[in-house]
Write a protein that holds these residues in place. Structure first.
Motif, PDB file in Angstrom:
ATOM      1  N   LEU A 293      15.679 113.062 -48.662  1.00  0.00           N
ATOM      2  CA  LEU A 293      15.468 114.976 -49.324  1.00  0.00           C
ATOM      3  C   LEU A 293      15.579 116.264 -48.489  1.00  0.00           C
ATOM      4  O   LEU A 293      16.446 117.151 -48.899  1.00  0.00           O
ATOM      5  CB  LEU A 293      14.009 114.963 -49.883  1.00  0.00           C
ATOM      6  CG  LEU A 293      13.637 114.515 -51.096  1.00  0.00           C
ATOM      7  CD1 LEU A 293      12.305 114.458 -51.404  1.00  0.00           C
ATOM      8  CD2 LEU A 293      14.685 114.906 -52.134  1.00  0.00           C
ATOM      9  N   LEU A 294      15.116 116.248 -47.265  1.00  0.00           N
ATOM     10  CA  LEU A 294      15.443 116.620 -46.055  1.00  0.00           C
ATOM     11  C   LEU A 294      16.793 116.662 -45.695  1.00  0.00           C
ATOM     12  O   LEU A 294      17.756 117.694 -45.616  1.00  0.00           O
ATOM     13  CB  LEU A 294      14.069 116.572 -44.897  1.00  0.00           C
ATOM     14  CG  LEU A 294      12.837 116.866 -45.197  1.00  0.00           C
ATOM     15  CD1 LEU A 294      12.258 116.544 -44.520  1.00  0.00           C
ATOM     16  CD2 LEU A 294      12.474 118.578 -46.057  1.00  0.00           C
ATOM     17  N   GLY A 295      17.349 115.838 -45.353  1.00  0.00           N
ATOM     18  CA  GLY A 295      18.823 115.596 -45.305  1.00  0.00           C
ATOM     19  C   GLY A 295      19.889 116.021 -46.080  1.00  0.00           C
ATOM     20  O   GLY A 295      20.982 116.703 -45.505  1.00  0.00           O
ATOM     21  N   LEU A 296      19.237 116.209 -47.756  1.00  0.00           N
ATOM     22  CA  LEU A 296      20.134 116.055 -48.457  1.00  0.00           C
ATOM     23  C   LEU A 296      20.125 118.068 -48.679  1.00  0.00           C
ATOM     24  O   LEU A 296      20.741 118.929 -48.602  1.00  0.00           O
ATOM     25  CB  LEU A 296      19.670 116.002 -49.930  1.00  0.00           C
ATOM     26  CG  LEU A 296      19.701 114.390 -50.571  1.00  0.00           C
ATOM     27  CD1 LEU A 296      19.728 113.761 -51.759  1.00  0.00           C
ATOM     28  CD2 LEU A 296      21.614 114.218 -50.399  1.00  0.00           C
ATOM     29  N   ILE A 297      18.958 118.208 -48.680  1.00  0.00           N
ATOM     30  CA  ILE A 297      18.792 119.963 -48.270  1.00  0.00           C
ATOM     31  C   ILE A 297      19.269 120.652 -47.528  1.00  0.00           C
ATOM     32  O   ILE A 297      19.761 121.925 -47.554  1.00  0.00           O
ATOM     33  CB  ILE A 297      17.122 120.244 -48.480  1.00  0.00           C
ATOM     34  CG1 ILE A 297      16.218 119.642 -49.996  1.00  0.00           C
ATOM     35  CG2 ILE A 297      16.842 121.713 -47.512  1.00  0.00           C
ATOM     36  CD1 ILE A 297      15.026 119.891 -49.808  1.00  0.00           C
ATOM     37  N   ASP A 298      19.237 119.991 -46.163  1.00  0.00           N
ATOM     38  CA  ASP A 298      20.013 120.598 -44.650  1.00  0.00           C
ATOM     39  C   ASP A 298      21.550 120.307 -45.109  1.00  0.00           C
ATOM     40  O   ASP A 298      22.517 121.299 -45.206  1.00  0.00           O
ATOM     41  CB  ASP A 298      20.015 119.600 -43.739  1.00  0.00           C
ATOM     42  CG  ASP A 298      18.573 119.584 -43.208  1.00  0.00           C
ATOM     43  OD1 ASP A 298      18.051 120.739 -43.322  1.00  0.00           O
ATOM     44  OD2 ASP A 298      18.059 118.983 -42.085  1.00  0.00           O
ATOM     45  N   VAL A 299      22.117 119.575 -45.685  1.00  0.00           N
ATOM     46  CA  VAL A 299      23.459 119.647 -46.216  1.00  0.00           C
ATOM     47  C   VAL A 299      24.622 120.370 -47.054  1.00  0.00           C
ATOM     48  O   VAL A 299      24.523 120.964 -47.092  1.00  0.00           O
ATOM     49  CB  VAL A 299      23.499 117.898 -46.759  1.00  0.00           C
ATOM     50  CG1 VAL A 299      25.499 117.778 -47.077  1.00  0.00           C
ATOM     51  CG2 VAL A 299      24.433 116.592 -45.693  1.00  0.00           C
ATOM     52  N   ILE A 300      22.779 120.273 -48.367  1.00  0.00           N
ATOM     53  CA  ILE A 300      23.608 121.079 -49.024  1.00  0.00           C
ATOM     54  C   ILE A 300      23.305 123.034 -48.383  1.00  0.00           C
ATOM     55  O   ILE A 300      24.440 123.823 -48.527  1.00  0.00           O
ATOM     56  CB  ILE A 300      22.289 121.571 -50.177  1.00  0.00           C
ATOM     57  CG1 ILE A 300      22.892 120.168 -51.060  1.00  0.00           C
ATOM     58  CG2 ILE A 300      22.400 122.085 -51.555  1.00  0.00           C
ATOM     59  CD1 ILE A 300      21.785 119.631 -52.103  1.00  0.00           C
ATOM     60  N   TYR A 301      22.640 122.943 -47.422  1.00  0.00           N
ATOM     61  CA  TYR A 301      22.638 124.673 -47.629  1.00  0.00           C
ATOM     62  C   TYR A 301      24.113 124.982 -46.089  1.00  0.00           C
ATOM     63  O   TYR A 301      24.025 125.500 -46.467  1.00  0.00           O
ATOM     64  CB  TYR A 301      21.407 124.789 -46.407  1.00  0.00           C
ATOM     65  CG  TYR A 301      21.279 125.461 -45.218  1.00  0.00           C
ATOM     66  CD1 TYR A 301      20.533 127.337 -46.202  1.00  0.00           C
ATOM     67  CD2 TYR A 301      21.668 125.766 -44.417  1.00  0.00           C
ATOM     68  CE1 TYR A 301      20.580 128.451 -45.449  1.00  0.00           C
ATOM     69  CE2 TYR A 301      21.079 127.242 -43.429  1.00  0.00           C
ATOM     70  CZ  TYR A 301      21.137 128.296 -43.646  1.00  0.00           C
ATOM     71  OH  TYR A 301      21.227 129.453 -43.463  1.00  0.00           O
ATOM     72  N   GLU A 302      24.281 123.687 -45.355  1.00  0.00           N
ATOM     73  CA  GLU A 302      25.517 123.771 -44.474  1.00  0.00           C
ATOM     74  C   GLU A 302      26.534 124.595 -45.617  1.00  0.00           C
ATOM     75  O   GLU A 302      27.838 124.567 -44.994  1.00  0.00           O
ATOM     76  CB  GLU A 302      25.699 122.807 -43.535  1.00  0.00           C
ATOM     77  CG  GLU A 302      24.649 122.536 -42.301  1.00  0.00           C
ATOM     78  CD  GLU A 302      24.448 121.844 -41.915  1.00  0.00           C
ATOM     79  OE1 GLU A 302      25.876 120.595 -42.185  1.00  0.00           O
ATOM     80  OE2 GLU A 302      23.394 121.017 -40.622  1.00  0.00           O
ATOM     81  N   LEU A 303      26.604 123.659 -46.604  1.00  0.00           N
ATOM     82  CA  LEU A 303      27.419 123.645 -47.733  1.00  0.00           C
ATOM     83  C   LEU A 303      27.873 124.720 -48.056  1.00  0.00           C
ATOM     84  O   LEU A 303      28.822 125.961 -47.629  1.00  0.00           O
ATOM     85  CB  LEU A 303      27.667 122.548 -48.698  1.00  0.00           C
ATOM     86  CG  LEU A 303      28.446 121.164 -48.733  1.00  0.00           C
ATOM     87  CD1 LEU A 303      27.784 120.150 -49.547  1.00  0.00           C
ATOM     88  CD2 LEU A 303      29.653 120.927 -47.919  1.00  0.00           C
ATOM     89  N   VAL A 304      26.917 125.382 -48.971  1.00  0.00           N
ATOM     90  CA  VAL A 304      27.571 126.431 -48.885  1.00  0.00           C
ATOM     91  C   VAL A 304      27.241 127.792 -48.089  1.00  0.00           C
ATOM     92  O   VAL A 304      28.059 128.639 -48.501  1.00  0.00           O
ATOM     93  CB  VAL A 304      25.353 126.988 -49.980  1.00  0.00           C
ATOM     94  CG1 VAL A 304      25.604 128.437 -49.759  1.00  0.00           C
ATOM     95  CG2 VAL A 304      25.490 126.313 -50.854  1.00  0.00           C
ATOM     96  N   ASP A 305      26.910 127.209 -46.908  1.00  0.00           N
ATOM     97  CA  ASP A 305      27.161 127.797 -45.901  1.00  0.00           C
ATOM     98  C   ASP A 305      28.582 127.593 -45.792  1.00  0.00           C
ATOM     99  O   ASP A 305      29.269 129.721 -45.328  1.00  0.00           O
ATOM    100  CB  ASP A 305      26.540 128.166 -44.508  1.00  0.00           C
ATOM    101  CG  ASP A 305      26.131 128.941 -43.561  1.00  0.00           C
ATOM    102  OD1 ASP A 305      26.266 129.963 -43.843  1.00  0.00           O
ATOM    103  OD2 ASP A 305      26.646 128.781 -42.120  1.00  0.00           O
TER     104      ASP A 305
END
Length: 115
Positions: free
Chosen positions: A30-42
């Motif tokens: 879950l934390l990895g997915l949230i981090d990846v999504i944040y990086e993608l949006v950035d």
């Protein structure tokens, strides 16, 4: 885009608030997915900003090119607003044709038949 960033921040806050165990398999996922999504949006946000800047540069260049190419073209139309400068008299036009005629064409034969 700002809405996505706010939603990602909300998910990060939820993950911290729920005290998701960073050592468990599910927590890591879950934390990895949230981090990846944040990086993608950035990354998307940065790419969009770069693209907007590039489009602005192209728009300025195109505007300069249009001014250069069409600068005199619009001025030329003003020269012909007064149609009195153009005298198109049919007699003058046909007189020029009659000078080239040798008298053996169909139109000359019709004229001689009418007389």
């Amino acid at each position: 885009m700002e809405n996505l960033i706010k939603r990602i921040a909300y998910l990060q806050g939820l993950a911290e608030g729920y005290e998701i165990d960073k050592e468990s398999k599910e927590g890591k996922l879950l934390l990895g997915l949230i981090d990846v999504i944040y990086e993608l949006v950035d990354e998307v946000k940065e790419s969009q900003e770069d693209l907007e800047e590039y489009v602005d540069i192209i728009e300025e260049d195109l505007s300069s090119l249009e001014d250069y190419v069409y600068e005199d073209e619009y001025d030329d139309f003003d020269l012909y607003d007064d149609y009195d400068d153009f005298d198109f008299e049919d007699e003058l036009f046909y007189d020029d044709l009659d000078d080239d005629c040798d008298g053996e064409c169909d139109c000359c034969e019709e004229d001689s038949d009418e007389e």
